[in-house]
Design a protein around this motif. Structure first.
Motif, PDB file in Angstrom:
ATOM      1  N   ILE A 221     -62.581 -47.750 -35.256  1.00  0.00           N
ATOM      2  CA  ILE A 221     -61.483 -47.000 -34.638  1.00  0.00           C
ATOM      3  C   ILE A 221     -61.272 -45.676 -35.361  1.00  0.00           C
ATOM      4  O   ILE A 221     -61.086 -44.637 -34.713  1.00  0.00           O
ATOM      5  CB  ILE A 221     -60.192 -47.854 -34.613  1.00  0.00           C
ATOM      6  N   ASP A 222     -61.314 -45.689 -36.690  1.00  0.00           N
ATOM      7  CA  ASP A 222     -61.168 -44.450 -37.459  1.00  0.00           C
ATOM      8  C   ASP A 222     -62.281 -43.453 -37.156  1.00  0.00           C
ATOM      9  O   ASP A 222     -62.036 -42.254 -37.054  1.00  0.00           O
ATOM     10  CB  ASP A 222     -61.134 -44.731 -38.958  1.00  0.00           C
ATOM     11  N   VAL A 223     -63.504 -43.938 -37.032  1.00  0.00           N
ATOM     12  CA  VAL A 223     -64.609 -43.041 -36.671  1.00  0.00           C
ATOM     13  C   VAL A 223     -64.362 -42.450 -35.287  1.00  0.00           C
ATOM     14  O   VAL A 223     -64.527 -41.257 -35.074  1.00  0.00           O
ATOM     15  CB  VAL A 223     -65.971 -43.779 -36.727  1.00  0.00           C
ATOM     16  N   TYR A 224     -63.931 -43.282 -34.360  1.00  0.00           N
ATOM     17  CA  TYR A 224     -63.664 -42.808 -33.003  1.00  0.00           C
ATOM     18  C   TYR A 224     -62.559 -41.750 -32.990  1.00  0.00           C
ATOM     19  O   TYR A 224     -62.669 -40.730 -32.318  1.00  0.00           O
ATOM     20  CB  TYR A 224     -63.278 -43.984 -32.099  1.00  0.00           C
ATOM     21  N   LEU A 225     -61.489 -41.992 -33.751  1.00  0.00           N
ATOM     22  CA  LEU A 225     -60.359 -41.058 -33.770  1.00  0.00           C
ATOM     23  C   LEU A 225     -60.590 -39.850 -34.677  1.00  0.00           C
ATOM     24  O   LEU A 225     -59.776 -38.922 -34.700  1.00  0.00           O
ATOM     25  CB  LEU A 225     -59.085 -41.787 -34.222  1.00  0.00           C
ATOM     26  N   GLY A 226     -61.686 -39.863 -35.424  1.00  0.00           N
ATOM     27  CA  GLY A 226     -61.992 -38.753 -36.324  1.00  0.00           C
ATOM     28  C   GLY A 226     -61.293 -38.854 -37.663  1.00  0.00           C
ATOM     29  O   GLY A 226     -61.261 -37.883 -38.412  1.00  0.00           O
TER      30      GLY A 226
END
Length: 152
Positions: free
Chosen positions: A137-142
């Motif tokens: 999720i963190d990778v997706y949200l940047g």
């Protein structure tokens, strides 16, 4: 293995701390991974280590795929991978936490005799499932960058 047990204090910790501090910095994460996964977590139920390994590898590659498709400008694929990660992780969690409850409900409502699976709940499954899922999720949200090294 319990943190307050003598085997943890005088066995596990006594072995890991010297190895960790004597090892070169590039090997420290690997030492922690090996000892934590195979000697600490697998102490009571070694088979459940495979669930943790699967979760880690699953979300590592999901994070890599999100980074890849984001660089290609394909936001539909990044969202699909995020959904795959969330659904896959929650499916594992729900299977271990709620299968017996679901079967009991069916047995009660439909008056059937489906045997319960009596699965032991893997220690910390909620914690590490949400930890690995939060990476994706963190990778997706940047919020964090894509890891190129699975050990890190």
């Amino acid at each position: 293995m319990v943190f307050s047990s003598s085997i943890f204090m005088f066995g596990f910790l006594a072995a890991v701390l010297p190895l960790y501090f004597l090892a070169p910095k590039k090997w420290r994460n690997l030492i922690l991974l090996i000892f934590s996964l195979f000697f600490f977590y697998a102490w009571d139920m070694p088979l459940y280590s495979f669930i943790m390994i699967f979760s880690t590898v699953f979300d590592y590659f999901n994070g890599r795929a999100i980074g890849y498709y984001r660089n290609k400008g394909n936001e539909k694929a990044t969202k699909a991978i995020l959904i795959l990660s969330v659904v896959g992780n929650l499916a594992i969690l729900c299977f271990y936490k709620y299968t017996n409850l679901f079967i009991s409900g069916i047995n009660t409502v439909a008056n059937t005799g489906i045997p319960l699976l009596d699965l032991a709940l893997p220690i910390g499954i909620s914690f590490y499932t949400f930890q690995t899922m939060s990476y994706t999720i963190d990778v997706y949200l940047g919020g964090c960058s894509v890891q190129k090294n699975i050990i890190n």
